[in-house]
Design a protein around this motif. Structure first.
Motif, PDB file in Angstrom:
ATOM      1  N   GLY A   1       0.849  -1.189   0.000  1.00  0.00           N
ATOM      2  CA  GLY A   1       0.000   0.000   0.000  1.00  0.00           C
ATOM      3  C   GLY A   1       0.882   1.237   0.000  1.00  0.00           C
ATOM      4  O   GLY A   1       1.905   1.279   0.696  1.00  0.00           O
ATOM      5  N   PHE A   2       0.503   2.224  -0.805  1.00  0.00           N
ATOM      6  CA  PHE A   2       1.337   3.414  -0.979  1.00  0.00           C
ATOM      7  C   PHE A   2       0.707   4.643  -0.330  1.00  0.00           C
ATOM      8  O   PHE A   2      -0.436   4.618   0.104  1.00  0.00           O
ATOM      9  N   GLN A   3       1.480   5.734  -0.315  1.00  0.00           N
ATOM     10  CA  GLN A   3       0.978   6.983   0.274  1.00  0.00           C
ATOM     11  C   GLN A   3      -0.197   7.532  -0.535  1.00  0.00           C
ATOM     12  O   GLN A   3      -1.165   8.018   0.020  1.00  0.00           O
ATOM     13  N   GLU A   4      -0.120   7.421  -1.879  1.00  0.00           N
ATOM     14  CA  GLU A   4      -1.252   7.837  -2.717  1.00  0.00           C
ATOM     15  C   GLU A   4      -2.097   6.585  -2.967  1.00  0.00           C
ATOM     16  O   GLU A   4      -1.545   5.496  -3.116  1.00  0.00           O
ATOM     17  N   PRO A   5      -3.414   6.737  -3.055  1.00  0.00           N
ATOM     18  CA  PRO A   5      -4.271   5.551  -3.250  1.00  0.00           C
ATOM     19  C   PRO A   5      -3.998   4.792  -4.554  1.00  0.00           C
ATOM     20  O   PRO A   5      -4.182   3.585  -4.612  1.00  0.00           O
ATOM     21  N   ARG A   6      -3.550   5.508  -5.603  1.00  0.00           N
ATOM     22  CA  ARG A   6      -3.247   4.877  -6.899  1.00  0.00           C
ATOM     23  C   ARG A   6      -4.430   4.056  -7.433  1.00  0.00           C
ATOM     24  O   ARG A   6      -4.262   2.915  -7.847  1.00  0.00           O
ATOM     25  N   LEU A   7      -5.600   4.667  -7.393  1.00  0.00           N
ATOM     26  CA  LEU A   7      -6.793   4.018  -7.945  1.00  0.00           C
ATOM     27  C   LEU A   7      -6.957   4.410  -9.406  1.00  0.00           C
ATOM     28  O   LEU A   7      -6.557   5.506  -9.817  1.00  0.00           O
ATOM     29  N   LEU A   8      -7.553   3.532 -10.205  1.00  0.00           N
ATOM     30  CA  LEU A   8      -7.852   3.869 -11.602  1.00  0.00           C
ATOM     31  C   LEU A   8      -9.062   4.803 -11.619  1.00  0.00           C
ATOM     32  O   LEU A   8     -10.144   4.423 -11.162  1.00  0.00           O
ATOM     33  N   PRO A   9      -8.896   6.033 -12.122  1.00  0.00           N
ATOM     34  CA  PRO A   9      -9.966   7.026 -12.002  1.00  0.00           C
ATOM     35  C   PRO A   9     -11.238   6.683 -12.766  1.00  0.00           C
ATOM     36  O   PRO A   9     -12.318   7.148 -12.407  1.00  0.00           O
ATOM     37  N   TRP A  10     -11.125   5.872 -13.811  1.00  0.00           N
ATOM     38  CA  TRP A  10     -12.301   5.565 -14.632  1.00  0.00           C
ATOM     39  C   TRP A  10     -13.049   4.330 -14.133  1.00  0.00           C
ATOM     40  O   TRP A  10     -14.034   3.918 -14.721  1.00  0.00           O
ATOM     41  N   ARG A  11     -12.573   3.720 -13.034  1.00  0.00           N
ATOM     42  CA  ARG A  11     -13.210   2.527 -12.482  1.00  0.00           C
ATOM     43  C   ARG A  11     -13.888   2.835 -11.148  1.00  0.00           C
ATOM     44  O   ARG A  11     -13.453   3.730 -10.423  1.00  0.00           O
ATOM     45  N   THR A  12     -14.912   2.084 -10.816  1.00  0.00           N
ATOM     46  CA  THR A  12     -15.577   2.254  -9.517  1.00  0.00           C
ATOM     47  C   THR A  12     -14.645   1.774  -8.403  1.00  0.00           C
ATOM     48  O   THR A  12     -13.661   1.057  -8.647  1.00  0.00           O
ATOM     49  N   LEU A  13     -14.996   2.139  -7.154  1.00  0.00           N
ATOM     50  CA  LEU A  13     -14.203   1.663  -6.022  1.00  0.00           C
ATOM     51  C   LEU A  13     -14.220   0.134  -5.965  1.00  0.00           C
ATOM     52  O   LEU A  13     -13.187  -0.500  -5.716  1.00  0.00           O
TER      53      LEU A  13
ATOM     54  N   VAL B   1       2.728  -4.614   3.370  1.00  0.00           N
ATOM     55  CA  VAL B   1       3.798  -3.621   3.390  1.00  0.00           C
ATOM     56  C   VAL B   1       3.178  -2.261   3.075  1.00  0.00           C
ATOM     57  O   VAL B   1       2.585  -2.089   2.009  1.00  0.00           O
ATOM     58  N   LEU B   2       3.312  -1.313   3.988  1.00  0.00           N
ATOM     59  CA  LEU B   2       2.645  -0.015   3.844  1.00  0.00           C
ATOM     60  C   LEU B   2       3.669   1.111   3.918  1.00  0.00           C
ATOM     61  O   LEU B   2       4.381   1.253   4.916  1.00  0.00           O
ATOM     62  N   ASP B   3       3.748   1.908   2.852  1.00  0.00           N
ATOM     63  CA  ASP B   3       4.720   3.004   2.779  1.00  0.00           C
ATOM     64  C   ASP B   3       4.007   4.328   3.030  1.00  0.00           C
ATOM     65  O   ASP B   3       3.371   4.883   2.147  1.00  0.00           O
ATOM     66  N   GLU B   4       4.098   4.802   4.266  1.00  0.00           N
ATOM     67  CA  GLU B   4       3.414   6.043   4.674  1.00  0.00           C
ATOM     68  C   GLU B   4       1.966   6.092   4.172  1.00  0.00           C
ATOM     69  O   GLU B   4       1.579   7.050   3.481  1.00  0.00           O
ATOM     70  N   PRO B   5       1.167   5.108   4.512  1.00  0.00           N
ATOM     71  CA  PRO B   5      -0.162   5.009   3.901  1.00  0.00           C
ATOM     72  C   PRO B   5      -1.115   6.138   4.283  1.00  0.00           C
ATOM     73  O   PRO B   5      -2.078   6.396   3.577  1.00  0.00           O
ATOM     74  N   PHE B   6      -0.838   6.812   5.410  1.00  0.00           N
ATOM     75  CA  PHE B   6      -1.763   7.855   5.865  1.00  0.00           C
ATOM     76  C   PHE B   6      -1.122   9.241   5.832  1.00  0.00           C
ATOM     77  O   PHE B   6      -1.664  10.205   6.346  1.00  0.00           O
ATOM     78  N   GLY B   7       0.059   9.338   5.202  1.00  0.00           N
ATOM     79  CA  GLY B   7       0.830  10.573   5.227  1.00  0.00           C
ATOM     80  C   GLY B   7       0.177  11.758   4.549  1.00  0.00           C
ATOM     81  O   GLY B   7       0.444  12.901   4.884  1.00  0.00           O
ATOM     82  N   ALA B   8      -0.702  11.493   3.561  1.00  0.00           N
ATOM     83  CA  ALA B   8      -1.314  12.588   2.801  1.00  0.00           C
ATOM     84  C   ALA B   8      -2.672  13.004   3.361  1.00  0.00           C
ATOM     85  O   ALA B   8      -3.334  13.875   2.801  1.00  0.00           O
ATOM     86  N   LEU B   9      -3.095  12.377   4.470  1.00  0.00           N
ATOM     87  CA  LEU B   9      -4.436  12.637   4.998  1.00  0.00           C
ATOM     88  C   LEU B   9      -4.409  13.711   6.080  1.00  0.00           C
ATOM     89  O   LEU B   9      -3.389  13.936   6.730  1.00  0.00           O
ATOM     90  N   ASP B  10      -5.562  14.352   6.289  1.00  0.00           N
ATOM     91  CA  ASP B  10      -5.654  15.335   7.375  1.00  0.00           C
ATOM     92  C   ASP B  10      -5.576  14.603   8.719  1.00  0.00           C
ATOM     93  O   ASP B  10      -5.762  13.388   8.804  1.00  0.00           O
ATOM     94  N   ALA B  11      -5.327  15.365   9.790  1.00  0.00           N
ATOM     95  CA  ALA B  11      -5.012  14.771  11.097  1.00  0.00           C
ATOM     96  C   ALA B  11      -6.127  13.854  11.612  1.00  0.00           C
ATOM     97  O   ALA B  11      -5.860  12.750  12.086  1.00  0.00           O
ATOM     98  N   LEU B  12      -7.375  14.292  11.518  1.00  0.00           N
ATOM     99  CA  LEU B  12      -8.476  13.495  12.053  1.00  0.00           C
ATOM    100  C   LEU B  12      -8.668  12.213  11.243  1.00  0.00           C
ATOM    101  O   LEU B  12      -8.809  11.116  11.803  1.00  0.00           O
TER     102      LEU B  12
END
Length: 265
Positions: A87-99, A162-173
């Motif tokens: 898992g990465f710091q950015e979600p890296r989701l395909l924008p044209w696909r549903t969750l 393996v998680l590389d700063e998975p929550f680093g880009a999120l707000d504190a709460l």
């Protein structure tokens, strides 16, 4: 009768022995020895550029060590290892696909359609996204996108996450909520977790042990980073974020990172 290690269910142990990494003539890591028990949560902390993410890449097989060896459950990591999910710091989701479809991309190859659909539904429920399954990444918040990314990483029931700063880009709460979610997931779907974070409080809240990566102050230039210290975090999870013991460990860790703290009576 596959010759390479395949996906698995259940947490797996990880062992690093004498691991080093050199890029051209720059030594990044040197002589890293670390044994991680199955189901353990390990946090790696250290200054930017000290080799934490490089170490994660070695474990998951995205990169090869220049020296030493890494095994998962006693079997060598020799390339991209299906026993690991990343898992990465950015979600890296395909924008044209549903969750839901993004989560399904993490399923093992050859998964039967109905089995896959059930697994995706189960994961979306686990990360609180059942009502958002049909939405696309641009329609959801950063925290929701990161939950979908986490669900995708769990889709094939990895032995090691393996998680590389998975929550680093999120707000504190949202970050605090995601930390709790990760612990909830770890209870429901036990896996071995190796996490890089710059947040000392996050490391102490989540991990069984915190591993400080860095170069020794008296080491010569270009000697590479290694394990400076390992801190065993006392107490059962979930921990009290205001625990005085954690406050002392926090001061010790920050001191190890070269940050001086002041104690108030």
């Amino acid at each position: 009768m596959a010759s390479a290690p395949t996906a698995t269910t259940g947490a797996l142990s990880v062992s690093l022995s004498g691991v080093g990494r050199v890029f051209d003539d720059r030594v990044v890591l040197r002589d890293v020895d670390l044994d991680i028990a199955a189901g353990e949560v390990i946090a790696l902390v250290g200054a930017s550029g000290c080799g934490k993410s490089t170490l994660l890449r070695q474990v998951s097989g995205l990169d090869r060590p220049s020296s030493g060896s890494i095994t998962i459950a006693g079997t060598a990591v020799t390339g991209i290892d299906l026993r690991c999910s990343v898992g990465f710091q950015e979600p890296r989701l395909l924008p044209w696909r549903t969750l839901a479809h993004n989560v399904s991309l993490g399923l093992p190859r050859g998964t039967e359609r109905e089995e896959g659909r059930a697994r995706v539904a189960e994961l979306l429920r686990l990360v609180g996204l059942s009502d958002s399954a049909a939405l696309r990444p641009r329609q959801v918040s950063g925290g929701m996108a990161q939950r979908a990314s986490l669900a995708r990483a769990l889709a094939r029931k990895p032995g090691v996450l393996v998680l590389d700063e998975p929550f680093g880009a999120l707000d504190a709460l949202t970050r605090l909520q995601m930390q709790d979610l990760l612990l909830d997931i770890h209870t429901v779907e036990p896996t071995t977790i190796l996490l890089v974070t710059h947040d000392v409080d996050e490391a102490l809240y989540l991990a069984d042990r915190v591993v400080l990566i860095g170069t020794h102050p008296d080491a010569p230039r270009n000697s590479g980073a290694g394990i400076r210290s390992i801190i065993q975090v006392p107490g059962e999870r979930p921990r009290d974020r205001g625990d005085a013991t954690l406050a002392q460990l926090r001061a010790d860790l920050l001191s190890g990172l070269g940050v001086h703290t002041h104690h108030h009576a």
